[in-house]
Write a protein that holds these residues in place. Structure first.
Motif, PDB file in Angstrom:
ATOM      1  N   THR A  28       3.784 -29.946  -2.663  1.00  0.00           N
ATOM      2  CA  THR A  28       4.645 -28.784  -2.953  1.00  0.00           C
ATOM      3  C   THR A  28       5.565 -28.441  -1.783  1.00  0.00           C
ATOM      4  OG1 THR A  28       2.851 -27.330  -2.239  1.00  0.00           O
ATOM      5  CG2 THR A  28       3.068 -27.702  -4.610  1.00  0.00           C
ATOM      6  N   GLN A  29       5.050 -28.568  -0.569  1.00  0.00           N
ATOM      7  CA  GLN A  29       5.869 -28.211   0.586  1.00  0.00           C
ATOM      8  C   GLN A  29       7.012 -29.214   0.757  1.00  0.00           C
ATOM      9  OE1 GLN A  29       5.249 -25.151   2.021  1.00  0.00           O
ATOM     10  NE2 GLN A  29       3.913 -25.186   0.236  1.00  0.00           N
ATOM     11  N   GLY A  40       0.151 -34.772   5.739  1.00  0.00           N
ATOM     12  CA  GLY A  40      -0.966 -34.296   4.926  1.00  0.00           C
ATOM     13  C   GLY A  40      -0.402 -33.514   3.751  1.00  0.00           C
ATOM     14  N   GLY A  54      -0.626 -33.664   0.541  1.00  0.00           N
ATOM     15  CA  GLY A  54      -1.506 -33.223  -0.543  1.00  0.00           C
ATOM     16  C   GLY A  54      -0.771 -33.117  -1.867  1.00  0.00           C
ATOM     17  N   ARG A  94       0.627 -28.566   7.468  1.00  0.00           N
ATOM     18  CA  ARG A  94       0.009 -27.355   6.909  1.00  0.00           C
ATOM     19  C   ARG A  94      -1.373 -27.747   6.411  1.00  0.00           C
ATOM     20  NH1 ARG A  94      -0.349 -24.765   1.763  1.00  0.00           N
ATOM     21  NH2 ARG A  94      -0.024 -22.532   1.909  1.00  0.00           N
ATOM     22  N   GLY A  95      -2.344 -27.629   7.302  1.00  0.00           N
ATOM     23  CA  GLY A  95      -3.727 -27.834   6.877  1.00  0.00           C
ATOM     24  C   GLY A  95      -4.311 -29.202   7.132  1.00  0.00           C
ATOM     25  N   TRP A 114     -11.322 -36.923   0.323  1.00  0.00           N
ATOM     26  CA  TRP A 114     -10.015 -36.483  -0.179  1.00  0.00           C
ATOM     27  C   TRP A 114      -9.640 -37.189  -1.470  1.00  0.00           C
ATOM     28  CZ3 TRP A 114      -8.626 -32.069   1.568  1.00  0.00           C
ATOM     29  CH2 TRP A 114      -8.996 -31.686   2.853  1.00  0.00           C
ATOM     30  N   TYR A 152      -8.679 -35.338  -5.083  1.00  0.00           N
ATOM     31  CA  TYR A 152      -7.388 -35.457  -5.788  1.00  0.00           C
ATOM     32  C   TYR A 152      -7.523 -36.196  -7.112  1.00  0.00           C
ATOM     33  CZ  TYR A 152      -4.949 -33.308  -1.922  1.00  0.00           C
ATOM     34  OH  TYR A 152      -4.512 -32.393  -0.987  1.00  0.00           O
ATOM     35  N   ASP A 177      -0.725 -42.774   3.770  1.00  0.00           N
ATOM     36  CA  ASP A 177      -0.833 -43.187   5.167  1.00  0.00           C
ATOM     37  C   ASP A 177      -1.841 -42.292   5.892  1.00  0.00           C
ATOM     38  OD1 ASP A 177      -0.252 -44.836   7.274  1.00  0.00           O
ATOM     39  OD2 ASP A 177       1.840 -44.244   7.466  1.00  0.00           O
ATOM     40  N   ASP A 178      -2.333 -42.821   6.993  1.00  0.00           N
ATOM     41  CA  ASP A 178      -3.309 -42.090   7.812  1.00  0.00           C
ATOM     42  C   ASP A 178      -2.632 -41.734   9.126  1.00  0.00           C
ATOM     43  OD1 ASP A 178      -5.386 -41.235   9.407  1.00  0.00           O
ATOM     44  OD2 ASP A 178      -6.642 -43.007   9.098  1.00  0.00           O
ATOM     45  N   ILE A 179      -2.535 -40.453   9.422  1.00  0.00           N
ATOM     46  CA  ILE A 179      -1.851 -40.034  10.647  1.00  0.00           C
ATOM     47  C   ILE A 179      -2.545 -40.587  11.898  1.00  0.00           C
ATOM     48  CG2 ILE A 179      -3.049 -37.797  10.714  1.00  0.00           C
ATOM     49  CD1 ILE A 179       0.479 -38.655  12.089  1.00  0.00           C
ATOM     50  N   LEU A 180      -3.790 -40.948  11.779  1.00  0.00           N
ATOM     51  CA  LEU A 180      -4.497 -41.475  12.957  1.00  0.00           C
ATOM     52  C   LEU A 180      -4.235 -42.964  13.170  1.00  0.00           C
ATOM     53  CD1 LEU A 180      -7.865 -39.575  12.539  1.00  0.00           C
ATOM     54  CD2 LEU A 180      -5.920 -38.978  13.994  1.00  0.00           C
ATOM     55  N   ILE A 188      -8.834 -32.745  11.415  1.00  0.00           N
ATOM     56  CA  ILE A 188      -8.946 -33.973  12.223  1.00  0.00           C
ATOM     57  C   ILE A 188     -10.101 -33.805  13.203  1.00  0.00           C
ATOM     58  CG2 ILE A 188      -7.749 -35.345  14.007  1.00  0.00           C
ATOM     59  CD1 ILE A 188      -6.485 -35.739  11.230  1.00  0.00           C
ATOM     60  N   ASP A 234       0.096 -38.761   2.989  1.00  0.00           N
ATOM     61  CA  ASP A 234      -1.267 -38.243   2.834  1.00  0.00           C
ATOM     62  C   ASP A 234      -2.233 -39.421   2.829  1.00  0.00           C
ATOM     63  OD1 ASP A 234      -2.426 -35.313   1.832  1.00  0.00           O
ATOM     64  OD2 ASP A 234      -3.767 -36.999   1.381  1.00  0.00           O
ATOM     65  N   ILE A 235      -3.424 -39.183   3.334  1.00  0.00           N
ATOM     66  CA  ILE A 235      -4.439 -40.237   3.381  1.00  0.00           C
ATOM     67  C   ILE A 235      -4.941 -40.585   1.979  1.00  0.00           C
ATOM     68  CG2 ILE A 235      -6.487 -38.744   3.659  1.00  0.00           C
ATOM     69  CD1 ILE A 235      -7.306 -40.761   5.945  1.00  0.00           C
ATOM     70  N   SER A 236      -4.789 -39.658   1.048  1.00  0.00           N
ATOM     71  CA  SER A 236      -5.317 -39.873  -0.307  1.00  0.00           C
ATOM     72  C   SER A 236      -4.276 -40.530  -1.209  1.00  0.00           C
ATOM     73  CB  SER A 236      -5.737 -38.530  -0.915  1.00  0.00           C
ATOM     74  OG  SER A 236      -5.846 -38.662  -2.304  1.00  0.00           O
TER      75      SER A 236
HETATM   76  C1  LIG Z   1      -5.841 -28.685   3.159  1.00  0.00           C
HETATM   77  S1  LIG Z   1      -4.956 -30.018   2.477  1.00  0.00           S
HETATM   78  C2  LIG Z   1      -3.304 -29.406   2.666  1.00  0.00           C
HETATM   79  C3  LIG Z   1      -2.313 -30.092   1.775  1.00  0.00           C
HETATM   80  C4  LIG Z   1      -0.851 -29.617   1.902  1.00  0.00           C
HETATM   81  N1  LIG Z   1      -0.369 -29.733   3.250  1.00  0.00           N
HETATM   82  C5  LIG Z   1      -0.678 -28.221   1.402  1.00  0.00           C
HETATM   83  O1  LIG Z   1      -0.518 -27.308   2.202  1.00  0.00           O
HETATM   84  O2  LIG Z   1      -0.706 -28.027   0.180  1.00  0.00           O
HETATM   85  C6  LIG Z   1      -5.090 -31.236   3.795  1.00  0.00           C
HETATM   86  C7  LIG Z   1      -4.501 -32.577   3.442  1.00  0.00           C
HETATM   87  O3  LIG Z   1      -4.588 -33.471   4.558  1.00  0.00           O
HETATM   88  C8  LIG Z   1      -4.847 -34.779   4.054  1.00  0.00           C
HETATM   89  N2  LIG Z   1      -5.401 -35.604   5.156  1.00  0.00           N
HETATM   90  C9  LIG Z   1      -6.640 -35.525   5.681  1.00  0.00           C
HETATM   91  N3  LIG Z   1      -6.771 -36.403   6.693  1.00  0.00           N
HETATM   92  C10 LIG Z   1      -5.589 -37.057   6.798  1.00  0.00           C
HETATM   93  C11 LIG Z   1      -5.105 -38.089   7.654  1.00  0.00           C
HETATM   94  N4  LIG Z   1      -5.892 -38.639   8.597  1.00  0.00           N
HETATM   95  N5  LIG Z   1      -3.839 -38.532   7.492  1.00  0.00           N
HETATM   96  C12 LIG Z   1      -3.051 -38.002   6.518  1.00  0.00           C
HETATM   97  N6  LIG Z   1      -3.450 -37.020   5.679  1.00  0.00           N
HETATM   98  C13 LIG Z   1      -4.708 -36.550   5.824  1.00  0.00           C
HETATM   99  C14 LIG Z   1      -5.802 -34.539   2.896  1.00  0.00           C
HETATM  100  O4  LIG Z   1      -5.851 -35.608   1.989  1.00  0.00           O
HETATM  101  C15 LIG Z   1      -5.229 -33.257   2.299  1.00  0.00           C
HETATM  102  O5  LIG Z   1      -4.304 -33.519   1.263  1.00  0.00           O
END
Ligand SMILES: C[S@@+](CC[C@H](N)C(=O)[O-])C[C@H]1O[C@@H](n2cnc3c(N)ncnc32)[C@H](O)[C@@H]1O
Length: 222
Positions: A78-79, A73, A75, A132-133, A32, A36, A115-118, A138, A94-96
């Motif tokens: 925008t949301q 997440g 990203g 959203r996504g 990720w 980005y 941050d990491d949701i896990l 995961i 977001d993890i990134s």
């Molecule tokens: C498909 S993108 C969707 C981004 C945003 N929600 C959107 O709809 O535009 C998935 C996002 O989840 C983030 N992500 C992945 N694993 C994650 C984690 N463990 N904790 C937080 N964010 C994470 C990624 O960095 C990425 O930005």
């Protein structure tokens, strides 16, 4: 965004709450941070500059117009930004770190946190969470961890809006997990009242119209 199937799913004999027999999985996790760092957010296949239409409809349907929102997440952010324009107090995680840096440049009205949701450091609760996504990427064996962290982050009676790729997508060999209704039910039903699960698409700038499930859930008081 790509979709597809990994060989590990075929070998699985006893699907539990972490999985589903019908589910199709991705082959590998994207990096990720490099995505980005190297791409313009406007070129990302999930980029959507307006509020997700399914979330917009749900907010109207349930007459939700104030409170705190976590965009999980986030990203490109925008949301989160669109929710804050509607008057919500919004945090995007977001993890990134590169995603967060880019999102922070777009607005001062949203709190963006890496941050990491896990294994989250964020230590507060929200009235609403939107994913959203993120859930569909995961790892299957981490879904129960994801669930318990989402529960901790959500207020009593809080609502959770989830958009993930569905098992109606064709099998292409890679990409996010394809999630079935049964999987949603088996993972979330114990802790949430599932108010609706709808077939939809992942609206974005991409010409690929990936099929999704859009799920609205309310946390149970247990
Ligand atoms: C498909 S993108 C969707 C981004 C945003 N929600 C959107 O709809 O535009 C998935 C996002 O989840 C983030 N992500 C992945 N694993 C994650 C984690 N463990 N904790 C937080 N964010 C994470 C990624 O960095 C990425 O930005």
């Amino acid at each position: 965004m790509n979709t597809g199937k990994g060989s590990d799913e075929k070998n699985r004999s006893k699907p539990g709450p972490e999985s589903s027999a019908k589910e199709v999985s991705r082959a590998s996790l994207p990096d990720w941070n490099s995505i980005y760092r190297e791409m313009n957010i406007e070129d990302m296949p999930w980029y959507l500059p307006e509020l997700d239409p399914d979330l917009k409809t749900a907010l109207e349907e349930y007459q939700i117009n104030s409170g705190s929102f976590l965009d999980l997440g986030t990203g490109p952010g925008t949301q989160a930004i669109e929710l804050s324009k509607r008057g919500f107090e919004v945090t995007g995680v977001d993890i990134s770190v590169d995603a967060i840096r880019k999102a922070q440049k777009l607005t001062q009205q949203v709190t963006f946190i890496q941050d990491d949701i896990l294994n989250p450091r964020i230590n507060r609760q929200f009235d609403f969470i939107f994913d959203r996504g993120c859930f569909h990427i995961i790892d299957r064996d981490k879904r129960t961890v994801y669930l318990s962290e989402v529960l901790k982050l959500l207020n009593e009676d809080g609502m959770f809006f989830l958009k993930c790729f569905s098992d109606k997508n064709p099998d292409t060999g890679y990409g996010p997990y394809h999630i079935s209704r049964e999987m949603i039910d088996s993972l979330f039903n114990k802790h949430f009242n599932i108010l609706k699960i709808e077939d939809s698409i992942y609206q974005s700038i991409s010409s690929q119209q990936n099929k999704t499930l859009f799920v609205v859930m309310k946390k149970k008081n247990i």
